[in-house]
Structure formats: C-alpha cells, structure tokens
Design a protein around this motif. Structure first.
Motif, PDB file in Angstrom:
ATOM      1  N   THR A  29      47.550  35.255  38.857  1.00  0.00           N
ATOM      2  CA  THR A  29      47.845  33.816  38.754  1.00  0.00           C
ATOM      3  C   THR A  29      46.647  32.988  39.210  1.00  0.00           C
ATOM      4  OG1 THR A  29      48.841  33.797  40.971  1.00  0.00           O
ATOM      5  CG2 THR A  29      50.311  34.216  39.109  1.00  0.00           C
ATOM      6  N   GLY A  30      45.985  33.445  40.275  1.00  0.00           N
ATOM      7  CA  GLY A  30      44.766  32.757  40.696  1.00  0.00           C
ATOM      8  C   GLY A  30      43.666  32.853  39.659  1.00  0.00           C
ATOM      9  N   SER A  31      43.577  34.016  38.982  1.00  0.00           N
ATOM     10  CA  SER A  31      42.567  34.167  37.918  1.00  0.00           C
ATOM     11  C   SER A  31      42.838  33.205  36.776  1.00  0.00           C
ATOM     12  CB  SER A  31      42.578  35.608  37.402  1.00  0.00           C
ATOM     13  OG  SER A  31      42.259  36.520  38.427  1.00  0.00           O
ATOM     14  N   ALA A  32      44.111  33.067  36.402  1.00  0.00           N
ATOM     15  CA  ALA A  32      44.450  32.150  35.310  1.00  0.00           C
ATOM     16  C   ALA A  32      44.124  30.715  35.688  1.00  0.00           C
ATOM     17  CB  ALA A  32      45.939  32.293  34.968  1.00  0.00           C
ATOM     18  N   LEU A  33      44.445  30.327  36.924  1.00  0.00           N
ATOM     19  CA  LEU A  33      44.115  28.963  37.359  1.00  0.00           C
ATOM     20  C   LEU A  33      42.606  28.754  37.420  1.00  0.00           C
ATOM     21  CD1 LEU A  33      46.747  28.551  40.221  1.00  0.00           C
ATOM     22  CD2 LEU A  33      46.729  27.355  38.037  1.00  0.00           C
ATOM     23  N   ALA A  34      41.887  29.745  37.968  1.00  0.00           N
ATOM     24  CA  ALA A  34      40.428  29.617  38.040  1.00  0.00           C
ATOM     25  C   ALA A  34      39.819  29.526  36.646  1.00  0.00           C
ATOM     26  CB  ALA A  34      39.844  30.805  38.809  1.00  0.00           C
ATOM     27  N   LEU A  35      40.336  30.308  35.695  1.00  0.00           N
ATOM     28  CA  LEU A  35      39.836  30.250  34.328  1.00  0.00           C
ATOM     29  C   LEU A  35      40.104  28.891  33.700  1.00  0.00           C
ATOM     30  CD1 LEU A  35      38.557  31.712  31.921  1.00  0.00           C
ATOM     31  CD2 LEU A  35      40.852  32.520  31.313  1.00  0.00           C
ATOM     32  N   SER A  36      41.279  28.318  33.987  1.00  0.00           N
ATOM     33  CA  SER A  36      41.607  26.996  33.437  1.00  0.00           C
ATOM     34  C   SER A  36      40.664  25.936  33.970  1.00  0.00           C
ATOM     35  CB  SER A  36      43.053  26.639  33.780  1.00  0.00           C
ATOM     36  OG  SER A  36      43.949  27.603  33.264  1.00  0.00           O
ATOM     37  N   ALA A 121      39.663  34.080  45.231  1.00  0.00           N
ATOM     38  CA  ALA A 121      40.087  35.479  45.196  1.00  0.00           C
ATOM     39  C   ALA A 121      40.548  35.870  43.802  1.00  0.00           C
ATOM     40  CB  ALA A 121      41.206  35.714  46.213  1.00  0.00           C
ATOM     41  N   GLY A 122      41.273  34.965  43.143  1.00  0.00           N
ATOM     42  CA  GLY A 122      41.704  35.245  41.777  1.00  0.00           C
ATOM     43  C   GLY A 122      40.528  35.353  40.822  1.00  0.00           C
ATOM     44  N   GLY A 123      39.532  34.466  41.005  1.00  0.00           N
ATOM     45  CA  GLY A 123      38.347  34.554  40.161  1.00  0.00           C
ATOM     46  C   GLY A 123      37.591  35.854  40.363  1.00  0.00           C
ATOM     47  N   LEU A 124      37.432  36.280  41.622  1.00  0.00           N
ATOM     48  CA  LEU A 124      36.761  37.550  41.892  1.00  0.00           C
ATOM     49  C   LEU A 124      37.547  38.730  41.323  1.00  0.00           C
ATOM     50  CD1 LEU A 124      35.590  36.987  45.586  1.00  0.00           C
ATOM     51  CD2 LEU A 124      34.173  37.001  43.528  1.00  0.00           C
ATOM     52  N   ALA A 125      38.880  38.666  41.457  1.00  0.00           N
ATOM     53  CA  ALA A 125      39.704  39.746  40.913  1.00  0.00           C
ATOM     54  C   ALA A 125      39.592  39.803  39.395  1.00  0.00           C
ATOM     55  CB  ALA A 125      41.162  39.550  41.337  1.00  0.00           C
ATOM     56  N   GLY A 126      39.624  38.623  38.757  1.00  0.00           N
ATOM     57  CA  GLY A 126      39.470  38.600  37.303  1.00  0.00           C
ATOM     58  C   GLY A 126      38.108  39.111  36.866  1.00  0.00           C
ATOM     59  N   LEU A 181      39.100  48.854  44.635  1.00  0.00           N
ATOM     60  CA  LEU A 181      38.698  48.382  45.960  1.00  0.00           C
ATOM     61  C   LEU A 181      38.491  46.872  45.972  1.00  0.00           C
ATOM     62  CD1 LEU A 181      36.206  51.186  47.061  1.00  0.00           C
ATOM     63  CD2 LEU A 181      38.553  50.814  47.838  1.00  0.00           C
ATOM     64  N   ALA A 182      37.922  46.327  44.895  1.00  0.00           N
ATOM     65  CA  ALA A 182      37.723  44.883  44.830  1.00  0.00           C
ATOM     66  C   ALA A 182      39.064  44.148  44.834  1.00  0.00           C
ATOM     67  CB  ALA A 182      36.918  44.528  43.574  1.00  0.00           C
ATOM     68  N   LEU A 183      40.022  44.639  44.036  1.00  0.00           N
ATOM     69  CA  LEU A 183      41.340  44.005  44.000  1.00  0.00           C
ATOM     70  C   LEU A 183      42.045  44.138  45.351  1.00  0.00           C
ATOM     71  CD1 LEU A 183      42.605  45.150  40.473  1.00  0.00           C
ATOM     72  CD2 LEU A 183      41.618  42.956  41.124  1.00  0.00           C
ATOM     73  N   SER A 184      41.930  45.312  45.970  1.00  0.00           N
ATOM     74  CA  SER A 184      42.570  45.513  47.276  1.00  0.00           C
ATOM     75  C   SER A 184      41.968  44.589  48.323  1.00  0.00           C
ATOM     76  CB  SER A 184      42.435  46.965  47.719  1.00  0.00           C
ATOM     77  OG  SER A 184      43.075  47.834  46.811  1.00  0.00           O
ATOM     78  N   ALA A 185      40.653  44.450  48.304  1.00  0.00           N
ATOM     79  CA  ALA A 185      39.992  43.576  49.279  1.00  0.00           C
ATOM     80  C   ALA A 185      40.446  42.126  49.109  1.00  0.00           C
ATOM     81  CB  ALA A 185      38.480  43.683  49.137  1.00  0.00           C
ATOM     82  N   CYS A 186      40.558  41.676  47.861  1.00  0.00           N
ATOM     83  CA  CYS A 186      41.023  40.300  47.608  1.00  0.00           C
ATOM     84  C   CYS A 186      42.454  40.120  48.086  1.00  0.00           C
ATOM     85  CB  CYS A 186      40.907  39.976  46.125  1.00  0.00           C
ATOM     86  SG  CYS A 186      39.206  39.872  45.510  1.00  0.00           S
TER      87      CYS A 186
END
Length: 425
Positions: A29-36, A121-126, A181-186
């Motif tokens: 959800t954070g990735s979608a918002l960051a992308l928007s 965090a969402g942007g980094l995960a995406g 690991l990146a997703l877990s860290a976020c």
C-alpha cells in the motif's frame, strides 16, 4: 509429545508466514501511494523544468514533492486509519491506546512523520521487488541464447568476471534472499516506529494517568458515600427487622412472614451493594466474591416477590437458560428485576406476568401488569424514570430493542435482545 511439538511448530511457521504476508500487504500500500505521488511529481517537473529559472524550478519541484503527502498526513482520519492498519497488518501492540484522530499538534506532526515513513518504506520495498524481478528476467534472457551452445553461459552456470562459472541457481537464490531481507527490514522498521509515532507520547500518558487518578478518586468517594449512607440504612433495616420479628407473637404468622421477607430483601440488597462498591473501588476480589445474578437466579427473585405478597406468573419457552451467553443472561435478569420493581412500586398487589421466549437468535422478555391509577410512563413516573432509562441503556449496549408503555389498562415492558450463537469448544 512429538505430534504436539510438530503441530505447535507448524502453527508457529504459519503465524510467521501470515505475519510476513500481512506486512508485505502494508508495504505494497505504501508502494502504491509512493508511486502515485511520484507520478504526479514527474508530470509537474517535466512541465515546469524548462520554463523558469533553475533555482525556482528546483524549489517548485521540491514543494510539489513535499507538500501533498504532508497535507494528506494532517487529515484527522489518517491517524486512525494508519493505526488500525498497523495493528492488523504490522502486528503492532499499542498497549490499550489505539490511535484515534489527533487532538494535539504533536500528534499531527508525528502522524505526518509516520506517513512519510510509510511512503519511504513502501517505495524501498517496491524498488526491491522490481529490482529482483528485473534481475531474474536479465538472468533468464542472458542464459537462454547460450543454452544450446553451452559457451560462456549455460542453464546451470554463468561465466563472468569471477574467473569461473557461478551457478545461476546461486545467483537467483541471492536475489530472492536480498529481496526478502529488504522487505523484512522495511516491515520490522515500521513495526518498531509505529508505537513511537502513532502511539501516545510520554506527556499524553502522564495526562491520561492524571485523569484516571482523578476518576478513581471520584469513584472511591462515591463508594464511601454509598457505604456510609445506603449501607448504614440497609444495615439498620436488617437489624431492626430481625428484632421486630423476634418480638412478633407466635400467632401472627403473616406479620412474621412479611418481616422475614423484608429482612431477606435487605440482606440481598446489602450483598449487591457490597459487590457494587467493589466495582467502584476496582477491587476485583471483593466483586468476585459476590454471587452474579443472571436468569438462573430468576426463581429466587420470583419467590422473594411472592413472599412479599406480589402475584407473579412466569412462562418461559427457553429450554435451558444456561445456554444463554453470560452477558445476555445477566442483563436480562436486571431487566426482569426492574420490570417487577416497577410493578411493586406503581401497581402493588396487581398480578405480574413474566414471559421469556427465544427464536432465531433473539431473546424476548415481556413483563406486564395491570395499571393501578396513573401508572408509570415511558420517560418518567413516580420513580423519575431512572429504572427505565437504565433498562434502555442495557438494551442499547447489547444492540437490542425496547418498547414500554401503557396499552388497554396494562403496562408493557417488551425487550428483544440478540443472542449470538456460541462457538463449540
């Protein structure tokens, strides 16, 4: 033992997997918002970059990047929404302080900070997910053309700057582990930040503690006043009634029975008062020592009322009162008790009919009695209407319906309470 251990281990693995999956949903959800927001920023930057001085363009682009998420973070509903999502998806425990709409500027700024953390965090995960997908696609495309010739690159090996052949499976495993690991860290970072940014601050906890202390002092004072006034009066009634009963001549059986009924009712009132005082003082042990009245105590209520000269008829279509949920049974008893008390107060000597029925997850309670004189009204009467107001509050808390009033010379109290199905143990 081994079967129980394996079952427990499977459950632990399932819980961990579900926790990772829920955290991934929150990150997406954070990735979608960051992308928007990023798409809007790119459009604005592309439109304005070459049409004004460089310094102004950079300032304008920075404002477009920063202002919209910040303004959105000030929305009152966002803190409540993010708190609910952090609780259900990130597994954050706010220790009895679920985030609600912000009431102070400190809460508003901490909500804005949290929203930005969610976006980053969402942007980094995406980016990690997209980077992992691109790496896998590149490896597949790099291996496929050379698969037939087995020169340099093969389906199982990759020759490169390492001076040897590295298995593609190892590279793919490294990519998957890196993304995981990146997703877990976020996810872990957000879960640790949530209590500090969305939970109450130290000042808020102190203010709440101060308010709770004041509230407890008021409850203690109320309990003391009840004990000194009502408790003393009831004790006098019990003692004087006991003395009067011993002085009644043996031939006056009716008078002795009435005095015994008064003494028994006063003793029960003292027991109920003691339980209420325990609740007011938040003394759980004192409250739990007293019997809890529910519909299983209905026979005692009816018997005491009959001994006092009240004619009561009970009809029940409920096969087993013990199958009712405890909360419903307790409130139903108090509702019936209030109906009988109203009849005793406003229509003494008139017959009272109590009817209980259960149908389709509904418990219906009806208490009726002929009206003697004016009778009570739905909102008042000679008791001030406090009893009916209390019944209405009980019914409202359980999500039921209540109707009361006089029809054709009869007073009706009609209550319907929902009875949820209890799960099998």
């Amino acid at each position: 033992m081994h079967g129980a251990d394996s079952s427990t281990w499977r459950r632990v693995r399932w819980l961990r997997g579900s926790r990772y999956a829920l955290r991934l949903v929150y990150l997406l959800t954070g990735s979608a918002l960051a992308l928007s927001f990023g798409s809007i920023d790119l459009v604005v930057a592309d439109a304005l970059w070459d049409r004004a001085p460089v310094a102004f363009n950079r300032l304008l682009v920075a404002a477009v990047v920063v202002v919209p998420p910040t303004l959105l973070g000030f929305l009152p509903q966002l803190r409540h929404l993010e708190g609910a999502a952090a609780t259900s998806l990130l597994g954050v425990d706010f220790r009895g302080h679920p985030p609600g709409p912000p009431r102070t500027w400190d809460q508003r700024w901490r909500t804005v900070t949290w929203f930005w953390a969610h976006l980053l965090a969402g942007g980094l995960a995406g980016a990690a997910i997209i980077g992992g997908i691109l790496a896998v696609v590149y490896l597949v495309r790099a291996v496929a053309p050379h698969e037939a010739h087995l020169t340099g690159l093969s389906l199982w090996g990759l020759t490169g700057v390492w001076g040897g052949t590295v298995p593609v499976s190892v590279v793919l495993l490294l990519v998957v582990v890196s993304v995981f690991l990146a997703l877990s860290a976020c996810g872990v970072s957000l879960a640790r930040l949530a209590p500090a940014l969305l939970g109450p601050s130290v000042a808020e906890l102190l203010a709440e503690l101060e308010a709770r202390t004041t509230h407890l002092v008021e409850r203690t004072r109320l309990a003391r006043e009840l004990h000194d006034s009502v408790g003393h009066a009831l004790t006098v009634v019990v003692l004087e009634t006991a003395v009067a009963r011993r002085r009644v001549p043996p031939e006056s059986e009716a008078l002795a029975g009435s005095l015994e009924t008064v003494e028994t009712a006063a003793r029960r009132a003292l027991e109920d008062l003691d339980a209420i005082l325990g609740l007011l003082r938040e003394d759980r042990e004192a409250a739990q020592r007293q019997p809890v009245h529910d519909l299983s105590s209905l026979d005692g209520l009816v018997r005491a009322s009959r001994e006092g000269g009240q004619r009561i008829v009970v009809s029940s279509e409920v096969e087993d009162l013990a199958t009712l949920p405890p909360a419903v049974s307790r409130e139903a008893y108090r509702i019936v008790q209030e109906g009988v008390t109203n009849a005793l107060r406003h229509a003494p000597g008139q017959p009272v009919r109590i009817s209980l029925g259960r149908r389709y997850e509904r418990l219906r309670i009806q208490v009726t009695n002929p009206v003697a004189g004016a009778g009570p009204t739905a909102g008042g009467g000679r008791g001030g209407g406090r009893g009916l107001a209390g019944v209405r509050e009980r019914v409202h808390l359980l999500g039921g319906r209540m109707r009361s009033g006089q029809r054709d010379g009869t007073w009706h109290l009609d209550v319907t309470l929902p009875v949820p199905e209890q799960e099998e143990p």
